[in-house]
Design a protein around this motif. Structure first.
Motif, short mmCIF file in Angstrom:
data_model
loop_
_atom_site.label_atom_id
_atom_site.label_comp_id
_atom_site.label_asym_id
_atom_site.label_seq_id
_atom_site.Cartn_x
_atom_site.Cartn_y
_atom_site.Cartn_z
N ASP A 54 0.69 -1.35 -0.15
CA ASP A 54 -0.46 -0.05 0.07
C ASP A 54 0.90 1.72 0.13
O ASP A 54 2.30 0.40 0.28
N VAL A 55 0.36 2.35 -0.48
CA VAL A 55 0.77 3.58 0.23
C VAL A 55 0.57 4.40 1.37
O VAL A 55 -0.48 5.04 1.22
N SER A 56 1.10 3.77 2.30
CA SER A 56 0.94 4.84 3.12
C SER A 56 1.63 5.78 3.93
O SER A 56 2.64 6.38 4.52
N LEU A 57 0.19 7.26 4.10
CA LEU A 57 1.36 8.42 4.44
C LEU A 57 0.88 9.21 5.42
O LEU A 57 -0.76 9.16 5.64
N GLU A 58 1.88 9.42 6.34
CA GLU A 58 1.88 10.07 7.29
C GLU A 58 1.21 11.73 7.04
O GLU A 58 2.21 12.28 6.15
N ILE A 59 0.79 12.77 7.42
CA ILE A 59 0.32 13.80 7.21
C ILE A 59 0.78 14.57 8.60
O ILE A 59 -0.46 14.91 9.40
#
Ligand SMILES: [Fe+2]
Ligand SMILES: [Fe+2]
Lengths: 470, 600
Positions: free
Chosen positions: B71-76
């Motif tokens: 997956d592409v899991s991004l912290e914001i």
């Protein structure tokens, strides 16, 4: 590929299908073979995508890889039966590694398809059997882990946060209305979606919030409590998330019309005179009209308006307001009528009646005259809450004192919830003690280890039940 | 629990920094592709090929990513996006900062999962592009309600903090204390263990198969519930069962609700409301209630008329009963809208009902339509003039005269026609003036009207025009109309002039144009007197074909009785149109027919 169904539903149904087949037919049977293939396929597709497969049973709920699986009415019977199979073996958690083979699955499912041997702790027996059969890539563990650890602490705080904020939103809204301000839909929307998420993630924790007594103004607390209970019941009935949102929104507003009634009348001790009753009984009417001033959303909240208007109508329409044009009390209103009755019973909102314990409130609902509430929804509610709902303070027959933290999902064991021990039989407080499953039996005697002897009043002991729920 | 799960899995627990740096670049490229796709969607109008181009590029990047990552899991962060603690997007915090747009609404994690490109991604981009930070649109709520399966978000509660303490659970509450009151516990211990409850103790709350079916059905009913209709009924109940104050409240709400319903084309609920309110108002017999309802209907009339006529063009017309209810509830305020809209309504039924309603409204509220005669919009004023004529509204005549002087042809013509129908002396002068109007159709309208009104001095005026030198500049239809009118008005007295036009010669010996002479011949036929006949017979063998043919037709009409002839003269619609459209062909045809008849 994404399916519209929850990805976890498939594996659970497949496992239960295989277990049922194994209970009925020998291994060579076609149905059994097909069932096992199905399980393997379902498991592999999850394992491939997510790298692991874990199934948790927590109270009424099941999780596949940390995602709650919705038991809608369609799957309800089979999935809750499967949950029961796992529980009968003392399994609260199972994990499968990507390397798990068809043989592993066959062995595991065969073992759980059989009844547990009486006379020994079922989980330990199952673990021993798995080892004996060389199944190392599927493992099982006890149920209580869900309720322990730092996550529980975190979720309890998140729940309190959501709860407190929601009460504040409810208060601001209602106070604003008295001052003639419009209702801002956005803040209410935020509050409701947080409630829905919390209830879906930590139902027991949120239900535990009902016993928080740290607020002065009970009408706002009531709104939030009814929202939590309604969302939990809606979830139990199989509503999807958006439907839960609508229900929660309606529940949060259900008594909004009361802001137009002088507190002196609302809080009056003793019976209301005719004029006062005429006023109080119009709060659904006021509520309906007030809902038209909700601002900030494109659509008017029609469904919520109906719930507000109909929540005292009763299924046979014998309640209020009077009905002139063809109408049927809607599902939302029936749910809210029930949940608000429960919340009113366990709370000290009315100065006329003393609050009763949660189990007493459930008993009252079971015994309520026919026609007051929808009978089937009442039954569903009692099944969800259990005979001893979450946050009931109980004395066990061992002399221990505990707080109910989750109901037992087996309809036959409704009076045997999961209980957190908070005092031992010497009356010594232990803080957050261990969680005990009351269906646990003593292997020697096959007797239940613990049973609830009675429920009791936390105030009598100066106990804040909410501290121990999650 | 321990198990000997595979060694490869446990090795993936160790962070391989170099490999992660590589992957971070891939994620960064994917994020850039996402930004481009979003920006192209924001910049270009739908359908622009660039939108499609950047979207395809994003899909290519994602496909490459799925080869490497689950997956592409991004912290914001406030203005940054992080992937495994590595920055993959960073811009100064500003309202249009991609990360900040999520951050400000409390979203702290955004994950794209494989399969997202199969539909959800495009919708996600669309939602993001459409949400307007300036309008305080809540991206979290938008994404939450959409409930994407392959776009996951995680958020924190960012409801404003008023500093009030959230009570914290006390895990160790009471630890070490001893309960002061042991009476209950002791009583329990004395009474011994609890025996197992009988299995049927809970039979009263067991959920059986029929219960589950019942619940399933209840839900279906709820989701299919006509909620707007049921709210409408509740409002009507309230109006009916409570006091005047409540009725006022309900009407105030309806004043907002009805336009909404109309805009949603919910004619059935609008019809229900207006019908029921009128019934209830009549039932109470209270003036106050009736006025309340009427005032509401007045406020709504314009919108109702507008919606009914506008949507008709799209084939979304209300049903017959609904239409009747809506139209029946219209008040005078609808008149301007109806006047403007009716001519454009394509559906015959709708148009007729609206026209009926208009006539009803105008009859009892003539002032509205008289006002419209001075409307700036020429079409509107003209339509008002037609209505005034149709319903015979004499008090409107002075305004019609005014209208007949306006610069737009369409208003002048309508005014003239209306004046003609009203037929009063007030309009006569305007009619006479209109005979010399620069507009050809207006002159024709005027001459027809003159026949109807017969104002004093009209035949002299017509004679002047017919005998005038410029009459030949007018086309055949107009000449015909004028000469016919003259024939009708002057009767036998018209013969000398008409005969002169037909047979006379100018001072240089030439005759008038054949077309003009043909018209004179037909007009003589209309007169139908012996002198007219002899004038016609003189031209019976004229060389000019149109003249000869017209003379024949005219002579033939002498066989008809005079009433019929007159009628044909006053209402020469078909005949005249034919003359105007293709006069010569028609004449030749008539000649052919008569020729055959003559030979038989
Ligand atoms: Fe209520
Ligand atoms: Fe209530």
């Amino acid at each position: 590929m994404m399916s519209s169904q929850h990805p976890g539903t498939g594996i659970l149904s497949a496992m239960y299908g295989a277990v049922r087949a194994l209970q009925l037919y020998p291994l060579e049977n076609e149905v059994v073979k097909r069932g096992l293939v199905e399980v393997k396929e379902q498991a592999d597709s999850i394992l491939k995508l997510e790298g692991g497969l874990s199934i948790w049973v927590a109270g009424n709920y099941m999780f596949v890889n940390d995602l709650q699986v919705k038991l809608d009415l369609h799957d309800y019977a089979s999935l809750s039966a499967f949950r029961e199979v796992l529980r009968s073996h003392g399994v609260g958690r199972m994990e499968a590694s990507p390397k798990s083979s068809a043989e592993d699955w066959q062995a595991f499912l065969t073992l759980i398809a059989a009844d547990p041997e009486p006379g020994q702790p079922p989980l330990e027996a199952l673990q021993a059997e798995l080892q004996k059969n060389g199944v190392s890539r599927i493992s099982v563990g006890p149920p209580s882990a869900m309720f322990e650890g730092s996550d529980a602490q975190q979720s309890a705080e998140a729940a309190r946060h959501t709860y407190t904020r929601s009460v504040k939103v409810a208060r601001d809204m209602m106070e604003g209305l008295v001052l003639g301000k419009a209702i801002g839909a956005r803040r209410a929307e935020r509050a409701v979606l947080a409630v829905v998420d919390q209830v879906l993630q930590e139902p027991a924790t949120m239900l535990g919030m009902l016993t928080l007594r740290d607020f002065d103004d009970h009408s706002y607390v009531h709104s939030v409590n009814v929202a939590i209970l309604s969302v939990a019941l809606g979830d139990y009935l199989g509503f999807n998330r958006e439907q839960l949102f609508e229900l929660g929104f309606a529940a949060l507003f259900h008594d909004i019309g009361k802001v137009l009634i002088p507190p002196a009348v609302l809080n009056k001790m003793g019976w209301l005179n005719d004029e006062e009753w005429r006023l109080v009984s119009q709060h659904p009417d006021f509520g309906l009209l007030m809902m038209f001033s909700v601002e900030g959303s494109e659509d008017l909240p029609y469904r919520a308006m109906l719930a507000v208007y109909e929540h005292h109508m009763k299924p046979d329409l014998s309640g209020y307001p009077r009905v002139i044009r063809r109408r049927r009390q809607g599902l939302f209103a029936r749910i809210i009528a029930l949940t608000e009755a429960y919340d009113a019973a366990i709370s000290n909102y009315s100065k006329q009646f003393l609050p009763c314990s949660p189990d007493e409130a459930i008993r009252q609902l079971r015994e309520a005259e026919t026609g007051a509430y929808d009978a089937v929804i009442t039954r569903a509610f009692v099944n969800m809450m259990g005979i001893f709902p979450v946050a009931t303070l109980v004395i066990l027959d061992t002399g221990e004192m505990g707080v109910v933290v989750a109901p037992n999902p087996n309809p036959k064991s409704l009076s045997r919830p999961l209980v957190r021990i908070i005092a031992n039989s010497d009356g010594e407080r232990v803080g957050d003690g261990p969680i005990r499953d009351l269906t646990e039996r003593d292997p020697e005697t096959n007797q239940y280890r613990r049973s609830i002897a009675r429920s009791t009043d936390p105030e009598r002991y100066g106990i804040s039940v909410a501290d121990h729920v999650a | 629990m321990t198990d000997q799960t595979s060694d490869t899995e446990s090795s993936s627990e160790f962070v391989d920094t170099a490999a992660d740096d590589e992957l971070a670049r891939l994620v960064e490229e994917t994020v850039n592709a996402l930004l481009k796709a979003v920006r192209s969607r924001q910049t270009y109008v739908a359908g622009n090929p660039l939108i499609e181009k950047f979207y395809s590029e994003l899909c290519v990047k994602l496909a490459a990513t799925w080869q490497e990552l689950p997956d592409v899991s991004l912290e914001i962060d406030e203005g940054r996006l992080l992937w495994r603690d590595r920055e993959v997007y960073s811009k100064p915090v500003a309202p249009d900062n991609f990360a900040f747009r999520f951050f400000k609404d409390g979203i702290r994690q955004l994950a794209l999962l494989p399969g997202v490109e199969e539909g959800e991604l495009a919708e996600f981009i669309e939602l993001f592009a459409r949400s307007r930070p300036a309008h305080d649109d809540d991206l979290l709520a938008t994404l939450w309600h959409r409930d994407f399966k392959a776009v996951r978000i995680d958020y924190v509660d960012i409801m404003e903090d008023d500093g009030s303490e959230v009570p914290r659970p006390d895990r160790n509450a009471g630890a070490g204390d001893t309960l002061e009151d042991m009476t209950e516990i002791e009583a329990v211990l004395e009474s011994g263990t609890v025996t197992e409850e009988a299995p049927d103790e809970f039979s009263d709350i067991a959920l059986g198969e029929p219960d589950l079916l019942y619940l399933k059905r209840e839900m279906e009913v709820e989701w299919a519930r006509p909620i707007v209709h049921d709210v409408t009924l509740a409002l009507l109940d309230q109006f009916e069962m409570r006091d005047q104050e409540r009725r006022r409240q309900v009407v105030d709400i309806l004043r907002e609700l009805l336009p909404r319903l109309l805009a949603e084309l919910d004619f059935s609920n609008v019809a229900l409301i207006v019908n029921e309110l009128q019934l209830l108002a009549n039932k109470t017999g209270e003036n106050e209630t009736q006025e309340l309802v009427t005032s509401l209907l007045r406020d709504m009339s314009e919108a109702m008329a507008e919606m009914v006529s506008v949507v008709d063009a799209e084939g979304l017309s209300p049903g017959t009963d609904e239409l009747a209810a809506l139209v029946g509830a219209l008040q005078a305020e609808a008149i301007p809208t109806l006047v403007r809209a009716i001519p454009a309504v394509p559906n015959r039924q709708t148009r007729d009902r609206l026209a009926e309603a208009l006539d009803r409204l105008v009859e009892s509220n003539p002032g509205y339509v008289v006002d419209l005669l001075s409307a700036e919009d020429p079409m509107l004023a003209a339509e008002a003039a037609r209505i005034v004529g149709r319903i015979g509204l004499h008090e409107a005549e002075p305004y019609l005269v005014e209208l007949s002087n306006r610069p737009e042809d369409v208003t002048r013509q309508a005014a003239i026609e209306a004046l003609a129908i009203l037929g009063s002396s007030v309009g006569a002068e305007a009619l006479s003036t209109a005979l010399s109007d620069p507009g050809r159709d207006i002159r024709i309208a005027a001459v027809k009207s003159i026949v109807a009104v017969r104002p004093e001095g009209a035949s002299a005026l017509l004679a002047e025009i017919i005998g005038g030198s410029d009459s030949a500049d007018r086309d055949q239809g107009e000449q015909m109309a004028f000469m016919r009118a003259y024939a009708v008005l002057a009767g036998d007295e018209a013969v000398p002039l008409l005969a002169k036009v037909l047979n006379g010669r100018r001072w240089w010996g030439g005759r008038r144009a054949p077309v003009t002479r043909a018209c004179a011949a037909r007009a003589l036929g209309v007169v139908g007197s012996p002198t007219a006949r002899s004038a016609l017979e003189k031209a019976a063998s004229d060389k000019a074909a149109p003249v000869k043919s017209a003379v024949r037709v005219a002579l033939k009409s002498f066989n008809n009785d005079s009433d019929e002839r007159l009628e044909a003269a006053v209402l020469p619609e078909d005949d005249e149109r034919a003359l105007v459209d293709d006069p010569l062909d028609l004449d030749i045809e008539i000649e052919d027919t008569t020729g055959k008849e003559g030979s038989s």
